[in-house]
Scaffold this motif. Structure first.
Motif, PDB file in Angstrom:
ATOM      1  N   MET A  68       0.825  -1.216   0.000  1.00 36.07           N
ATOM      2  CA  MET A  68       0.000   0.000   0.000  1.00 36.07           C
ATOM      3  C   MET A  68       0.860   1.268   0.000  1.00 36.07           C
ATOM      4  N   VAL A  69       2.008   1.213   0.681  1.00 42.67           N
ATOM      5  CA  VAL A  69       2.893   2.379   0.723  1.00 42.67           C
ATOM      6  C   VAL A  69       3.398   2.715  -0.677  1.00 42.67           C
ATOM      7  N   GLN A  70       3.790   1.705  -1.439  1.00 39.94           N
ATOM      8  CA  GLN A  70       4.264   1.933  -2.806  1.00 39.94           C
ATOM      9  C   GLN A  70       3.140   2.481  -3.687  1.00 39.94           C
ATOM     10  N   ILE A  71       1.928   1.950  -3.508  1.00 46.44           N
ATOM     11  CA  ILE A  71       0.769   2.464  -4.253  1.00 46.44           C
ATOM     12  C   ILE A  71       0.528   3.920  -3.881  1.00 46.44           C
ATOM     13  N   ASN A 129      -5.635  14.122   9.279  1.00 47.43           N
ATOM     14  CA  ASN A 129      -5.714  14.443   7.847  1.00 47.43           C
ATOM     15  C   ASN A 129      -6.939  15.305   7.517  1.00 47.43           C
ATOM     16  N   PRO A 130      -7.070  16.465   8.156  1.00 52.43           N
ATOM     17  CA  PRO A 130      -8.284  17.268   7.924  1.00 52.43           C
ATOM     18  C   PRO A 130      -8.408  17.782   6.495  1.00 52.43           C
ATOM     19  N   LEU A 131      -7.279  18.063   5.830  1.00 56.39           N
ATOM     20  CA  LEU A 131      -7.363  18.513   4.439  1.00 56.39           C
ATOM     21  C   LEU A 131      -7.933  17.416   3.553  1.00 56.39           C
ATOM     22  N   TYR A 132      -7.513  16.187   3.790  1.00 59.42           N
ATOM     23  CA  TYR A 132      -8.029  15.069   3.008  1.00 59.42           C
ATOM     24  C   TYR A 132      -9.496  14.803   3.336  1.00 59.42           C
ATOM     25  N   VAL A 133      -9.861  14.960   4.599  1.00 58.46           N
ATOM     26  CA  VAL A 133     -11.274  14.814   4.968  1.00 58.46           C
ATOM     27  C   VAL A 133     -12.107  15.860   4.234  1.00 58.46           C
ATOM     28  N   GLY A 134     -11.592  17.090   4.167  1.00 56.96           N
ATOM     29  CA  GLY A 134     -12.274  18.138   3.421  1.00 56.96           C
ATOM     30  C   GLY A 134     -12.423  17.788   1.951  1.00 56.96           C
ATOM     31  N   ILE A 183      -7.525   5.201  -2.932  1.00 58.74           N
ATOM     32  CA  ILE A 183      -6.315   5.930  -3.304  1.00 58.74           C
ATOM     33  C   ILE A 183      -5.853   6.829  -2.159  1.00 58.74           C
ATOM     34  N   TYR A 184      -6.800   7.501  -1.515  1.00 53.78           N
ATOM     35  CA  TYR A 184      -6.438   8.380  -0.406  1.00 53.78           C
ATOM     36  C   TYR A 184      -5.888   7.599   0.784  1.00 53.78           C
ATOM     37  N   GLN A 185      -6.470   6.434   1.044  1.00 57.74           N
ATOM     38  CA  GLN A 185      -5.947   5.600   2.126  1.00 57.74           C
ATOM     39  C   GLN A 185      -4.507   5.206   1.829  1.00 57.74           C
ATOM     40  N   ALA A 186      -4.215   4.854   0.589  1.00 59.04           N
ATOM     41  CA  ALA A 186      -2.855   4.478   0.205  1.00 59.04           C
ATOM     42  C   ALA A 186      -1.909   5.670   0.352  1.00 59.04           C
ATOM     43  N   ILE A 187      -2.345   6.852  -0.077  1.00 56.11           N
ATOM     44  CA  ILE A 187      -1.506   8.045   0.053  1.00 56.11           C
ATOM     45  C   ILE A 187      -1.211   8.342   1.518  1.00 56.11           C
ATOM     46  N   VAL A 188      -2.229   8.257   2.361  1.00 50.29           N
ATOM     47  CA  VAL A 188      -2.054   8.527   3.787  1.00 50.29           C
ATOM     48  C   VAL A 188      -1.076   7.523   4.412  1.00 50.29           C
ATOM     49  N   LEU A 189      -1.177   6.261   4.043  1.00 49.94           N
ATOM     50  CA  LEU A 189      -0.249   5.261   4.573  1.00 49.94           C
ATOM     51  C   LEU A 189       1.187   5.560   4.134  1.00 49.94           C
ATOM     52  N   ALA A 190       1.355   6.035   2.914  1.00 52.25           N
ATOM     53  CA  ALA A 190       2.686   6.412   2.438  1.00 52.25           C
ATOM     54  C   ALA A 190       3.211   7.617   3.217  1.00 52.25           C
ATOM     55  N   ALA A 225       3.327   9.069  19.165  1.00 56.77           N
ATOM     56  CA  ALA A 225       2.516   9.649  20.237  1.00 56.77           C
ATOM     57  C   ALA A 225       1.341  10.435  19.667  1.00 56.77           C
ATOM     58  N   TYR A 226       1.600  11.127  18.578  1.00 63.23           N
ATOM     59  CA  TYR A 226       0.540  11.893  17.908  1.00 63.23           C
ATOM     60  C   TYR A 226      -0.562  10.974  17.389  1.00 63.23           C
ATOM     61  N   THR A 227      -0.189   9.856  16.782  1.00 64.96           N
ATOM     62  CA  THR A 227      -1.190   8.932  16.232  1.00 64.96           C
ATOM     63  C   THR A 227      -2.033   8.288  17.324  1.00 64.96           C
ATOM     64  N   LYS A 228      -1.478   8.190  18.521  1.00 64.81           N
ATOM     65  CA  LYS A 228      -2.222   7.569  19.616  1.00 64.81           C
ATOM     66  C   LYS A 228      -3.316   8.479  20.167  1.00 64.81           C
ATOM     67  N   ARG A 229      -3.120   9.780  20.034  1.00 59.36           N
ATOM     68  CA  ARG A 229      -4.114  10.695  20.605  1.00 59.36           C
ATOM     69  C   ARG A 229      -5.028  11.340  19.562  1.00 59.36           C
ATOM     70  N   VAL A 230      -4.669  11.226  18.261  1.00 57.73           N
ATOM     71  CA  VAL A 230      -5.467  11.874  17.218  1.00 57.73           C
ATOM     72  C   VAL A 230      -5.812  10.849  16.142  1.00 57.73           C
ATOM     73  N   HIS A 231      -7.097  10.779  15.782  1.00 60.41           N
ATOM     74  CA  HIS A 231      -7.556   9.792  14.806  1.00 60.41           C
ATOM     75  C   HIS A 231      -7.110  10.163  13.399  1.00 60.41           C
ATOM     76  N   ARG A 232      -6.926   9.153  12.576  1.00 55.67           N
ATOM     77  CA  ARG A 232      -6.488   9.364  11.191  1.00 55.67           C
ATOM     78  C   ARG A 232      -7.537  10.117  10.376  1.00 55.67           C
ATOM     79  N   TRP A 233      -8.813   9.765  10.520  1.00 50.81           N
ATOM     80  CA  TRP A 233      -9.861  10.320   9.655  1.00 50.81           C
ATOM     81  C   TRP A 233     -10.943  11.081  10.411  1.00 50.81           C
ATOM     82  N   LEU A 234     -11.333  10.606  11.576  1.00 46.98           N
ATOM     83  CA  LEU A 234     -12.441  11.223  12.297  1.00 46.98           C
ATOM     84  C   LEU A 234     -11.990  12.505  12.995  1.00 46.98           C
ATOM     85  N   ILE A 235     -12.791  13.564  12.860  1.00 51.13           N
ATOM     86  CA  ILE A 235     -12.482  14.835  13.519  1.00 51.13           C
ATOM     87  C   ILE A 235     -13.103  14.826  14.910  1.00 51.13           C
TER      88      ILE A 235
END
Length: 240
Positions: free
Chosen positions: A1-4, A93-98, A126-133, A148-158
């Motif tokens: 997925m990272v390469q994609i 990823n608030p810009l991507y959510v937007g 495609i966006y999930q793959a970009i975010v993983l990269a 530490a940031y990923t533990k306290r802030v969700h990837r997609w949900l605001i």
């Protein structure tokens, strides 16, 4: 997925051109007159506009409060700092959510079953793959700080908790919003205008009136684009 994700990150701007053009592929509607009656068009009209405008507002708030350098470097994922304030304190990823909401909204507005069932899921993949990269890069560069940031802030949900305090406690740079976003805004608004004028045949106007209003809208958008671009390029509004 990272390469994609790395592949699509390189060509992601072309992705939006493709997705906007795909809106106008004829297909069966999501909301139909047979199911909802003669006023069925009000559902995609109202829901679509609300969703797509919400997406632009999220992008605007994100850019105006804490700007993150977008575009990568040499068409590759890149970041020189780990931005965790502003809206980024509530979503990674608030810009991507937007972006997602903006495209889902115009998909609803155009009332296309094909777009909602095929192109939106493709866009999400495609966006999930970009975010993983991007996360792969950030984890390698910032290590434990990013973990530490990923533990306290969700990837997609605001997370709405404390959102009002975040917004009121920071300077809202509407000028930065306009300067950084005017390209996206004009393309997005032009797409909405085309849909409303040429896809919605329920307005009580003839072809001449329709075309006149379309040209007026295009002229207004062209003036808006030209004005913001001049203010930016002339240095009247310095890049911030």
């Amino acid at each position: 997925m990272v390469q994609i994700g790395n592949f699509f990150f390189k060509y992601r701007n072309f992705l939006f051109i493709f997705l906007y053009l795909a809106l106008f592929i004829p297909f069966a509607p999501v909301f139909s007159e047979a199911a909802l009656g003669p006023d069925y068009y009000r559902y995609p009209l109202l829901i679509g506009l609300l969703v797509t405008i919400l997406g632009q507002l999220i992008r605007g708030a994100t850019i105006a409060l804490a700007y993150i350098v977008r575009g990568g470097k040499d068409k590759k994922v890149y970041a020189n700092t780990l931005v965790t304030n502003g809206i980024f304190a509530h979503c990674r990823n608030p810009l991507y959510v937007g972006n997602i909401l903006m495209l889902v909204g115009v998909g609803i507005l155009v009332n296309s079953m094909l777009y909602m069932l095929v192109f939106i899921p493709l866009f999400l993949f495609i966006y999930q793959a970009i975010v993983l990269a991007e996360e792969h890069f950030l984890r390698n560069k910032f290590g434990s700080d990013f973990d530490a940031y990923t533990k306290r802030v969700h990837r997609w949900l605001i997370n709405p908790i404390g959102l009002g305090k975040t917004i009121s406690g920071m300077h809202f740079s509407w000028r930065r919003w306009l300067m950084r976003e005017y390209n996206t805004q004009v393309v997005w608004m032009l797409c909405i205008v085309v849909i409303l004028v040429f896809k919605y045949t329920h307005w009580t106007w003839d072809a001449a009136t329709r075309n006149t209003w379309f040209m007026i809208a295009v002229l207004v958008l062209a003036c808006y684009y030209g004005t913001i671009r001049y203010l930016k390029k002339s240095g009247t509004w310095p890049t911030v």
